[in-house]
Design a protein around this motif. Structure first.
Motif, mmCIF file in Angstrom:
data_model
loop_
_atom_site.group_PDB
_atom_site.id
_atom_site.type_symbol
_atom_site.label_atom_id
_atom_site.label_comp_id
_atom_site.label_asym_id
_atom_site.label_seq_id
_atom_site.Cartn_x
_atom_site.Cartn_y
_atom_site.Cartn_z
ATOM 1 N N ALA A 193 11.219 11.448 -1.060
ATOM 2 C CA ALA A 193 10.748 10.149 -1.558
ATOM 3 C C ALA A 193 9.534 9.747 -0.733
ATOM 4 O O ALA A 193 9.655 9.144 0.315
ATOM 5 C CB ALA A 193 11.858 9.111 -1.448
ATOM 6 N N SER A 194 8.359 10.106 -1.235
ATOM 7 C CA SER A 194 7.148 9.957 -0.446
ATOM 8 C C SER A 194 6.080 9.257 -1.267
ATOM 9 O O SER A 194 6.056 9.338 -2.486
ATOM 10 C CB SER A 194 6.660 11.355 -0.044
ATOM 11 O OG SER A 194 5.264 11.376 0.128
ATOM 12 N N CYS A 195 5.168 8.541 -0.591
ATOM 13 C CA CYS A 195 4.115 7.829 -1.318
ATOM 14 C C CYS A 195 2.910 8.716 -1.550
ATOM 15 O O CYS A 195 1.999 8.368 -2.289
ATOM 16 C CB CYS A 195 3.699 6.579 -0.560
ATOM 17 S SG CYS A 195 2.553 6.877 0.804
ATOM 18 N N PHE A 253 8.341 14.883 8.927
ATOM 19 C CA PHE A 253 6.924 14.554 8.986
ATOM 20 C C PHE A 253 6.707 13.129 8.477
ATOM 21 O O PHE A 253 6.944 12.844 7.302
ATOM 22 C CB PHE A 253 6.165 15.564 8.114
ATOM 23 C CG PHE A 253 4.664 15.486 8.172
ATOM 24 C CD1 PHE A 253 3.929 16.424 8.878
ATOM 25 C CD2 PHE A 253 3.977 14.476 7.496
ATOM 26 C CE1 PHE A 253 2.538 16.366 8.909
ATOM 27 C CE2 PHE A 253 2.586 14.408 7.528
ATOM 28 C CZ PHE A 253 1.866 15.356 8.242
ATOM 29 N N GLY A 254 6.279 12.232 9.352
ATOM 30 C CA GLY A 254 5.977 10.858 8.938
ATOM 31 C C GLY A 254 7.177 9.925 9.007
ATOM 32 O O GLY A 254 8.329 10.354 9.073
ATOM 33 N N SER A 255 6.859 8.642 8.987
ATOM 34 C CA SER A 255 7.885 7.604 9.163
ATOM 35 C C SER A 255 9.048 7.710 8.179
ATOM 36 O O SER A 255 10.193 7.477 8.556
ATOM 37 C CB SER A 255 7.275 6.212 8.975
ATOM 38 O OG SER A 255 6.228 6.004 9.848
ATOM 39 N N CYS A 256 8.745 8.016 6.925
ATOM 40 C CA CYS A 256 9.826 8.013 5.928
ATOM 41 C C CYS A 256 10.895 9.050 6.262
ATOM 42 O O CYS A 256 12.085 8.754 6.217
ATOM 43 C CB CYS A 256 9.270 8.260 4.532
ATOM 44 S SG CYS A 256 8.284 6.903 3.899
ATOM 45 N N SER A 301 0.842 -1.199 0.000
ATOM 46 C CA SER A 301 0.000 0.000 0.000
ATOM 47 C C SER A 301 0.879 1.251 0.000
ATOM 48 O O SER A 301 0.466 2.307 -0.465
ATOM 49 C CB SER A 301 -0.977 0.007 1.174
ATOM 50 O OG SER A 301 -0.371 0.463 2.353
ATOM 51 N N ARG A 302 2.119 1.125 0.455
ATOM 52 C CA ARG A 302 3.036 2.280 0.470
ATOM 53 C C ARG A 302 3.625 2.580 -0.900
ATOM 54 O O ARG A 302 4.448 3.483 -1.038
ATOM 55 C CB ARG A 302 4.160 2.072 1.489
ATOM 56 C CG ARG A 302 3.838 2.583 2.871
ATOM 57 C CD ARG A 302 2.847 1.711 3.577
ATOM 58 N NE ARG A 302 2.548 2.185 4.924
ATOM 59 C CZ ARG A 302 1.885 1.450 5.820
ATOM 60 N NH1 ARG A 302 1.452 0.257 5.511
ATOM 61 N NH2 ARG A 302 1.638 1.937 7.014
ATOM 62 N N ILE A 303 3.246 1.818 -1.903
ATOM 63 C CA ILE A 303 3.642 2.204 -3.257
ATOM 64 C C ILE A 303 2.997 3.550 -3.558
ATOM 65 O O ILE A 303 3.587 4.422 -4.174
ATOM 66 C CB ILE A 303 3.187 1.144 -4.278
ATOM 67 C CG1 ILE A 303 4.035 -0.110 -4.117
ATOM 68 C CG2 ILE A 303 3.275 1.685 -5.720
ATOM 69 C CD1 ILE A 303 3.543 -1.290 -4.929
HETATM 70 S S1 SF4 Z 1 5.412 7.959 6.065
HETATM 71 FE FE1 SF4 Z 1 4.003 6.468 5.160
HETATM 72 S S2 SF4 Z 1 2.333 7.726 4.407
HETATM 73 FE FE2 SF4 Z 1 4.084 9.114 4.711
HETATM 74 S S3 SF4 Z 1 5.166 9.151 2.757
HETATM 75 FE FE3 SF4 Z 1 6.091 7.543 3.982
HETATM 76 S S4 SF4 Z 1 5.020 5.659 3.342
HETATM 77 FE FE4 SF4 Z 1 3.749 7.380 2.714
#
Ligand code: SF4
Ligand code: SF4
Ligand code: SF4
Ligand code: FES
Lengths: 485, 326, 142
Positions: free
Chosen positions: B14-16, B92-95, A58-60
């Motif tokens: 590099a973000s989804c 901001f966020g895990s990545c 889903s993280r694609i």
């Molecule tokens: S932290 Fe999660 S939701 Fe945010 S860019 Fe990374 S994969 Fe996507």
């Protein structure tokens, strides 16, 4: 030679970039659609348990995570040789329908709709959601936001997290639906049907009521004769969650209908060295390059392709609209790229009607949400229709279910070739003798926007896909010509 | 736009795109945020050129929220530029925080990624063994692609980061809390994660024993019929709750699935995976090495399980000597 | 063979005594062996081991009391569980199992101490220095 770069900095498994090369006379020599990023999900998922795949893949894409989760979960059904229980099927399809409903809404109101509702060559400052709202009224704008929120709530209540769902398991889902939840879903679904009607009305009034737009849709700039691919049910109707996949040629002649497991016999992928994206094609016809026509291997996916391969819609209101569309466009199949927008709204109606059916279905609240009669895993393929087209997940594992092979064919990848072709054609037709203006560039961009290549992110809400246009002189000097805000 | 409103920037590497969805999921809340600040940079929403940001005075931006990991030169450039222009950088966020799921790529190699994608996939038809390159010519025109780094990096491996907002993506309530803390100037010490100080287990309502019941083996979530009232670990399913920061509202647990650790680990923990090793080991039965080994062997992918969102941030990947742009 | 560093945790109640006795017996071991005294092998948090590798250890050895002899009853059993769980994890990061060991040495086993430490050191030396991942800065092309 001069170069125009449209660098919209948008997500498409990363960013996407369009470069248009002009010759000295100022006419288009070549246009490239490049995908400048690669993340390697096919490689780094090897060695992970296959059951983690729905959450990992889903993280694609954070714009369509639900679809990846769904394709992945179906691949697990196949991998473990289990048929999901009736409750599981209903819950999954409800979530899938809700998701597509929400995503199509977003696309129409926030991204592409603006081109039509406000006008393709309207000032850039107006060609956005704010422009749409001013056209349809602030009250209606609030209505759109409210509906999106409600539909997303169904996803969150069934699937755990709102952005990246967690509920998919081989043979089922992790959580059951209670009668209380059903009541809420029934309510939201009914509202969704009303909302779809409302949206179709806007489309009819603003777009179909305008002769210029109709001729734009049915004109030559956005016309491509290609093969089409999409999923159908046993009766040949459009199905977004399950079924076989059908391919037709530009005239509507069936090329093949295949079961998910056979996808690799049908589809091949061509590699170019100037982009990280691959170009899928029909093996039977072979990769002939970026060309139109019956004999070309190029195929496209997305709403219009789905409607093209089907015999109709499985729900009444959507079916009526389907008939209207083909009556207007003529024939059984349409090769008019911009008709994707109409097809998308027909699907919006279909999903809303399907949500009503599913939220009324008795099996939705059955206790058994899982079938655990697993076979020894080895190989599994899962296909669903993403908002943007056919999505294929294919896994191979050892007998413990650890990934040893992974192949993913994402909708936007399937459309990569036609997007390249569409952009080049539109650019050649619209940019002449060095004349480049904002409206023209937007019309070039409209071709790829019609496929919604995963850049329909709601953050467009406050503006417009940024567009940077640069002419690079033969000396290499960059002269900035047009910027769009 | 009023000058006394703090200038805010959003940027993604590099973000989804899920982190942006999470911002949009603020719904009406987004309007409140938009009213309280002056958004000077939001690449997808507003036209953006390096020169616009470069034209700002250093430190002119009050806060820059950056999501996504670092993977290309371009991302590194912009991260550095934002560091110069912004008073505060929030990962901001895990990545951005710990590398995220795309960071699992650090467990394989760039060569394998290319080979899998362009040469070995069952659908690829590539007799000439073509592989994308950073510079080439197509029909007489030059085409370039950004180079692909061998590793995925967290934001703080490249620039100095002031605060972290955890989650994949951060939940709307976490976003509101962080933005409120920043706007009201009620900030924790620099370098802190803005969020709960408690472990997820502390707020999880599933019944758990005072002392762990010991297991001879572990299960993947599909292998057992999970009791929705009882702690996952107690049932032998790996749950990252004990070493994961709370604050998400136990989203996965609510979906009847175990926590996979997206909110990162707790204050004072130097390594999420190592911390989980201690927590999970407590659930293994037996004093004999042979028995323990048997139980351990049922955890099929420890690295992918204990570092699902944090391979790049693990001690084994961290580079202390890395040059940090202050 | 290459010069390597072997980070060696010894528990206060048994293994430290063993190391002490080895000293008394003038049993030789390489200077690359660095001893760190802890109260119990059960106190060696996996975080410490990873930090050890990060800070330059090429191998990590944890020594505790023989099974059944731990001063705190079960500290060495806890250590064993963690170590056995850590091992496959480290393998996935490319850290060979020879770089990493838990063993038992009592206070009276000076000779055993020497043997365990030397054997482990030689294995690590045969593998050579541990190389962890390179930094981002080097990757930049622009
Ligand atoms: S932290 Fe999660 S939701 Fe945010 S860019 Fe990374 S994969 Fe996507
Ligand atoms: S381990 Fe998981 S299920 Fe158990 S209490 Fe903690 S968070 Fe809840
Ligand atoms: S339960 Fe765990 S994995 Fe799920 S959202 Fe919360 S912190 Fe993230
Ligand atoms: S005191 Fe020696 S191992 Fe516990």
């Amino acid at each position: 030679m001069r170069t125009i770069v449209i660098d919209p900095i948008t997500r498409l498994e990363g960013h996407g970039k369009i470069s248009i090369f002009l010759n000295d006379a100022g006419n288009v020599e070549k246009a490239l659609f490049q995908v400048p990023e690669l993340r390697g999900f096919e490689a780094f998922t090897l060695g992970r348990p296959a059951v983690d795949m729905p959450q990992i893949t889903s993280r694609i894409c954070g714009v369509c995570p639900t679809t990846h989760h769904m394709a992945s979960t179906k691949a697990l059904d196949d991998l473990y040789g289990v048929e999901p229980t009736p409750a599981a099927k209903a819950i999954r399809e409800l979530v899938n329908s809700a998701f597509i409903c929400e995503d199509h809404t977003l696309h129409f109101y926030i991204l592409a709709g603006a081109d039509f509702v406000v006008g393709p060559d309207a000032p850039a400052a107006l060609r956005n959601i704010l422009g749409v709202i001013s056209k349809v009224g602030a009250e209606n704008g609030a209505y759109v936001i409210e509906m999106r929120k409600k539909i997303r709530k169904i996803i969150e209540m069934c699937a755990g997290k709102p952005v990246h769902p967690v509920f998919g398991l081989p043979g089922g889902v992790s959580k059951r639906v209670t009668e209380e939840m059903r009541k809420e879903f029934q309510q939201i679904s009914k509202e969704a049907v009303e909302f779809a009607k409302f949206t179709l009305k806007i489309f009819h009034d603003a777009v179909l009521g305008n002769k210029d737009y109709v001729s734009l849709i049915t004109g030559d700039v956005y016309y491509h004769e290609t093969n089409h691919m999409g999923m159908i049910d046993a009766n040949g109707k459009v199905n977004l969650y399950d079924g076989n996949v059908r391919v037709v040629d530009p005239t509507g002649q069936e090329v093949v209908t295949y079961a998910p497991r056979d996808y690799h016999k049908i589809i091949g992928e061509h590699v170019e060295d100037w982009t990280y994206i691959k170009f899928p094609f029909l093996r039977e016809k072979g990769w002939q390059g970026f060309v139109d026509g019956k004999d070309s291997g190029v195929y496209r996916v997305a709403p219009l392709a789905r409607l093209n391969v089907s015999t109709g819609m499985a729900t009444p209101r959507a079916q009526a609209e389907y008939e209207k569309m083909y009556a207007t466009l003529g024939g059984q199949v349409s090769n008019h790229t911009l008709a994707n927008h109409w097809a998308r709204l027909i699907e919006l109606m279909y999903c809303a009607e399907r949500m009503v059916e599913l939220s009324d279905a008795p099996e939705l609240t059955f206790d058994e949400t899982r079938n655990m009669n697993f076979q020894t895993p080895a190989e599994g393929v899962g296909i669903v229709e993403a908002p943007r087209g056919t999505l294929i997940h294919h896994y191979q594992t050892d007998e413990k279910g650890m990934m040893t092979g992974c192949n993913l064919i994402v909708a936007t990848v399937s459309n990569a070739a036609i997007i390249c072709m569409g952009i080049e054609k539109a650019a050649k037709k619209l940019i002449r003798d060095g004349n480049v203006d904002d409206g023209l560039l937007n019309m070039v961009e409209m071709t790829f926007r019609s496929y919604d290549p995963c850049l329909s992110c709601a953050t467009h809400a406050l503006g417009q896909t940024p567009l940077k246009v640069e002419f690079v002189e033969p000396s290499g000097e960059i002269r900035h010509i047009v910027t769009r805000r | 736009m009023s000058d006394n409103k703090p200038k805010v920037a959003f940027y993604w590497c590099a973000s989804c795109g899920g982190c942006e969805e999470a911002v949009v999921d603020l719904n009406e809340g987004l309007l409140d945020v938009a009213a309280a600040v002056d958004i000077v940079l939001w690449p997808v929403a507003l036209d953006f050129k390096y020169s616009d940001v470069e034209a700002l005075r250093d430190g002119d931006i009050a806060v820059a929220f950056v999501n996504g990991a670092i993977r290309t030169d371009e991302q590194a450039h912009i991260a550095r530029l934002l560091r110069r222009k912004a008073g505060l950088i929030v990962a901001f966020g895990s990545c951005a925080h710990t590398g995220g799921i795309p960071g699992l790529a650090n467990l394989t190699t760039k060569e394998k990624i290319f080979e899998t994608s362009y040469l070995k996939s069952p659908t690829v038809d590539n007799p000439e063994k073509t592989i994308p390159v950073t510079k080439t010519t197509v029909d007489g025109v030059d085409a370039t692609l950004p180079g692909f780094w061998t590793q995925v990096h967290t934001l703080d491996q490249l620039i100095d980061v002031d605060y972290y907002l955890p989650g994949c993506p951060p939940m709307p309530n976490s976003i509101v809390d962080a933005v409120t803390a920043i706007l009201e100037g009620k900030l924790p010490p620099k370098g802190a994660v803005i969020g709960s100080k408690k472990a997820l287990c502390d707020t999880c309502t599933r019944t758990k024993p005072v002392k762990p019941t010991l297991h001879e083996r572990f299960y993947l979530p599909h292998e057992i019929d999970v009791d929705p009232e009882v702690c996952f670990l107690e049932q032998g399913v790996i749950c990252c709750g004990p070493a994961t920061r709370g604050g998400c509202g136990e989203k996965c647990i609510q979906g009847n699935m175990p926590c996979t650790g997206c909110y990162g680990t707790l204050d004072g923990v130097t390594d999420q995976g190592a911390k989980l090793v201690s927590a999970i080991a407590a659930y293994i039965d037996g004093d004999s090495a042979i028995e323990v080994k048997k139980a351990v062997a049922t955890i099929l992918d420890p690295a992918g399980t204990f570092y699902r969102y944090g391979v790049p941030a693990s001690q084994l990947f961290k580079k202390e000597a890395m040059e940090v742009t202050k | 063979m290459a010069e390597v560093k072997l980070l060696t945790f010894v528990c206060n109640w048994c293994s430290y005594g063993g190391a002490d006795q080895a000293g008394g017996l003038k049993i030789e071991y390489p200077s690359g062996v660095r001893l760190v005294k802890v109260m119990c092998s059960g106190r060696v948090d996996p975080q410490l081991i990873l930090q050890g590798f990060r800070k330059g250890a090429d191998g990590v050895l944890v020594l505790g009391c023989h099974p059944g002899d731990c001063h705190y009853k079960s500290g060495n059993y806890s250590a064993q569980k963690r170590m056995l769980l850590l091992e496959p994890l480290l393998a996935q990061f490319g850290i060979e199992s020879d770089r990493f060991q838990l063993n038992w040495v009592s206070a009276g086993e000076g000779e055993r101490f020497g043997k365990v430490v030397n054997e482990m050191y030689n294995k690590v030396a045969a593998l050579g220095p541990l190389k962890l991942t390179d930094s981002a800065v080097k990757e930049e092309t622009a």
